[in-house]
Scaffold this motif. Structure first.
Motif, PDB file in Angstrom:
ATOM      1  N   PHE A 153       0.830  -1.208   0.000  1.00  0.00           N
ATOM      2  CA  PHE A 153       0.000   0.000   0.000  1.00  0.00           C
ATOM      3  C   PHE A 153       0.865   1.258   0.000  1.00  0.00           C
ATOM      4  O   PHE A 153       0.642   2.199  -0.754  1.00  0.00           O
ATOM      5  CB  PHE A 153      -0.921   0.009   1.221  1.00  0.00           C
ATOM      6  CG  PHE A 153      -1.720   1.282   1.364  1.00  0.00           C
ATOM      7  CD1 PHE A 153      -1.303   2.267   2.255  1.00  0.00           C
ATOM      8  CD2 PHE A 153      -2.846   1.505   0.604  1.00  0.00           C
ATOM      9  CE1 PHE A 153      -2.019   3.448   2.391  1.00  0.00           C
ATOM     10  CE2 PHE A 153      -3.558   2.683   0.732  1.00  0.00           C
ATOM     11  CZ  PHE A 153      -3.151   3.652   1.633  1.00  0.00           C
ATOM     12  N   ASN A 154       1.895   1.244   0.866  1.00  0.00           N
ATOM     13  CA  ASN A 154       2.777   2.405   0.958  1.00  0.00           C
ATOM     14  C   ASN A 154       3.557   2.627  -0.320  1.00  0.00           C
ATOM     15  O   ASN A 154       3.791   3.753  -0.737  1.00  0.00           O
ATOM     16  CB  ASN A 154       3.747   2.239   2.132  1.00  0.00           C
ATOM     17  CG  ASN A 154       3.069   2.436   3.473  1.00  0.00           C
ATOM     18  OD1 ASN A 154       2.022   3.065   3.542  1.00  0.00           O
ATOM     19  ND2 ASN A 154       3.649   1.875   4.522  1.00  0.00           N
ATOM     20  N   ASN A 156       2.609   1.830  -3.428  1.00  0.00           N
ATOM     21  CA  ASN A 156       1.713   2.390  -4.432  1.00  0.00           C
ATOM     22  C   ASN A 156       1.446   3.859  -4.155  1.00  0.00           C
ATOM     23  O   ASN A 156       1.482   4.698  -5.036  1.00  0.00           O
ATOM     24  CB  ASN A 156       0.397   1.608  -4.469  1.00  0.00           C
ATOM     25  CG  ASN A 156       0.573   0.212  -5.039  1.00  0.00           C
ATOM     26  OD1 ASN A 156       1.522  -0.029  -5.779  1.00  0.00           O
ATOM     27  ND2 ASN A 156      -0.306  -0.694  -4.677  1.00  0.00           N
ATOM     28  N   SER A 157       1.186   4.163  -2.881  1.00  0.00           N
ATOM     29  CA  SER A 157       0.861   5.535  -2.514  1.00  0.00           C
ATOM     30  C   SER A 157       2.060   6.450  -2.718  1.00  0.00           C
ATOM     31  O   SER A 157       1.931   7.544  -3.252  1.00  0.00           O
ATOM     32  CB  SER A 157       0.398   5.563  -1.052  1.00  0.00           C
ATOM     33  OG  SER A 157       0.177   6.886  -0.634  1.00  0.00           O
ATOM     34  N   ASN A 158       3.230   5.986  -2.248  1.00  0.00           N
ATOM     35  CA  ASN A 158       4.423   6.818  -2.324  1.00  0.00           C
ATOM     36  C   ASN A 158       4.832   7.081  -3.769  1.00  0.00           C
ATOM     37  O   ASN A 158       5.173   8.202  -4.143  1.00  0.00           O
ATOM     38  CB  ASN A 158       5.558   6.140  -1.570  1.00  0.00           C
ATOM     39  CG  ASN A 158       6.432   7.144  -0.825  1.00  0.00           C
ATOM     40  OD1 ASN A 158       5.955   8.164  -0.363  1.00  0.00           O
ATOM     41  ND2 ASN A 158       7.704   6.842  -0.718  1.00  0.00           N
ATOM     42  N   LYS A 187       2.938   6.915  -6.418  1.00  0.00           N
ATOM     43  CA  LYS A 187       1.917   7.744  -7.064  1.00  0.00           C
ATOM     44  C   LYS A 187       2.096   9.202  -6.674  1.00  0.00           C
ATOM     45  O   LYS A 187       2.046  10.099  -7.522  1.00  0.00           O
ATOM     46  CB  LYS A 187       0.523   7.259  -6.673  1.00  0.00           C
ATOM     47  CG  LYS A 187      -0.601   8.042  -7.326  1.00  0.00           C
ATOM     48  CD  LYS A 187      -1.957   7.492  -6.929  1.00  0.00           C
ATOM     49  CE  LYS A 187      -3.085   8.295  -7.579  1.00  0.00           C
ATOM     50  NZ  LYS A 187      -4.423   7.771  -7.187  1.00  0.00           N
ATOM     51  N   THR A 188       2.306   9.447  -5.378  1.00  0.00           N
ATOM     52  CA  THR A 188       2.519  10.817  -4.900  1.00  0.00           C
ATOM     53  C   THR A 188       3.752  11.429  -5.550  1.00  0.00           C
ATOM     54  O   THR A 188       3.743  12.598  -5.962  1.00  0.00           O
ATOM     55  CB  THR A 188       2.664  10.835  -3.369  1.00  0.00           C
ATOM     56  OG1 THR A 188       1.492  10.286  -2.768  1.00  0.00           O
ATOM     57  CG2 THR A 188       2.864  12.257  -2.860  1.00  0.00           C
ATOM     58  N   LYS A 203       3.230  15.961   1.471  1.00  0.00           N
ATOM     59  CA  LYS A 203       2.681  14.623   1.689  1.00  0.00           C
ATOM     60  C   LYS A 203       3.756  13.557   1.512  1.00  0.00           C
ATOM     61  O   LYS A 203       3.798  12.568   2.254  1.00  0.00           O
ATOM     62  CB  LYS A 203       1.521  14.367   0.727  1.00  0.00           C
ATOM     63  CG  LYS A 203       0.880  12.997   0.883  1.00  0.00           C
ATOM     64  CD  LYS A 203      -0.251  12.800  -0.118  1.00  0.00           C
ATOM     65  CE  LYS A 203      -0.859  11.401   0.038  1.00  0.00           C
ATOM     66  NZ  LYS A 203      -1.946  11.168  -0.967  1.00  0.00           N
TER      67      LYS A 203
END
Length: 241
Positions: A9-10, A12-14, A16-17, A86
């Motif tokens: 999850f981290n 993908n999020s990282n 993407k950000t 973020k």
């Protein structure tokens, strides 16, 4: 299993950000180069009001696109540090907050400064009430507003430099971006401040050889960070078991 899902999850999020930040940064860089370098290079002639007036009136569309480029640049620069916050706030929240504040402060300064270019549009509009000005005086007014615009950019450049120090520190300490980019960004902060001081205190500073190199670290750091975020994303910190 929970730690594995959290890591995925981290990641993908990282990533993407990071890529969103890279895309925003790319828009800032390209629109900034267009509005702050390309358009002035095509239209403005140093200390020559007549030539500058002629260039703007015969290429008014380009001048207007330059203003639009500035609006795009400053708007995206308002959003960019929030996305970077973020991405990097876990490194050091205080530095991340400083990065955002120092970047965002420059935006209203930059937008207000654009009023000088809108004043130029008014002066070249051939409105009836402008007939009271003789041609040379009208041309001088245009050059005066363009110089005021350049002066406003010098004020904004203080913050264009200051935000790079906490940003560079966060990049350097993060472990998710190359440390060299952080070093260049922090050096770029001092480059901007040196350039501002030189232009303020030394007549003819722009003609000095040092003026071509002092902001080079900032350019390399910002363009390098932009491309790294956009293409490579960000390395992921390992989640402890």
């Amino acid at each position: 299993m929970t730690n594995t899902l959290e890591l995925i999850f981290n990641m993908n999020s990282n990533k993407k950000t990071a890529r969103i930040a890279g895309l925003l940064y790319l828009v800032v860089v390209l629109s900034g180069i267009f509005s702050l370098a390309y358009v002035p290079g095509k239209l403005f002639v140093h200390n020559d009001a007549s030539a500058t007036f002629h260039n703007i009136t015969t290429s008014e569309t380009l001048f207007r696109f330059g203003i639009l480029g500035s609006v795009i640049c400053y708007t995206f620069f308002l959003i960019l540090p929030l996305v970077l916050y973020k991405l990097l706030r876990s490194v050091d929240k205080t530095f991340a907050q400083s990065m955002v504040v120092l970047a965002v402060v420059s935006v209203p300064v930059s937008f207000i400064n654009l009023l000088n270019k809108f004043a130029v549009l008014t002066l070249i509009s051939k409105a009836g009430y402008l007939k009271v000005f003789e041609a040379d005086k009208l041309q001088a007014q245009v050059l005066l507003h363009l110089q005021a615009y350049n002066n406003g950019n010098q004020i904004a450049s203080i913050f264009w430099g200051l935000w790079l120090f906490p940003f560079g520190y966060l990049v350097f300490k993060s472990g998710i971006l190359p440390k060299i980019l952080g070093i260049l960004l922090m050096a770029g902060c001092f480059g901007y401040l040196i350039a501002f001081t030189g232009k303020l205190l030394i007549p003819g500073y722009n003609e000095m050889a040092i003026s071509d190199f002092v902001t080079l670290p900032a350019s390399l750091g910002e363009i390098g960070t932009c491309l790294w975020l956009l293409i490579m994303g960000a390395k992921e910190k390992q989640v402890s078991a």
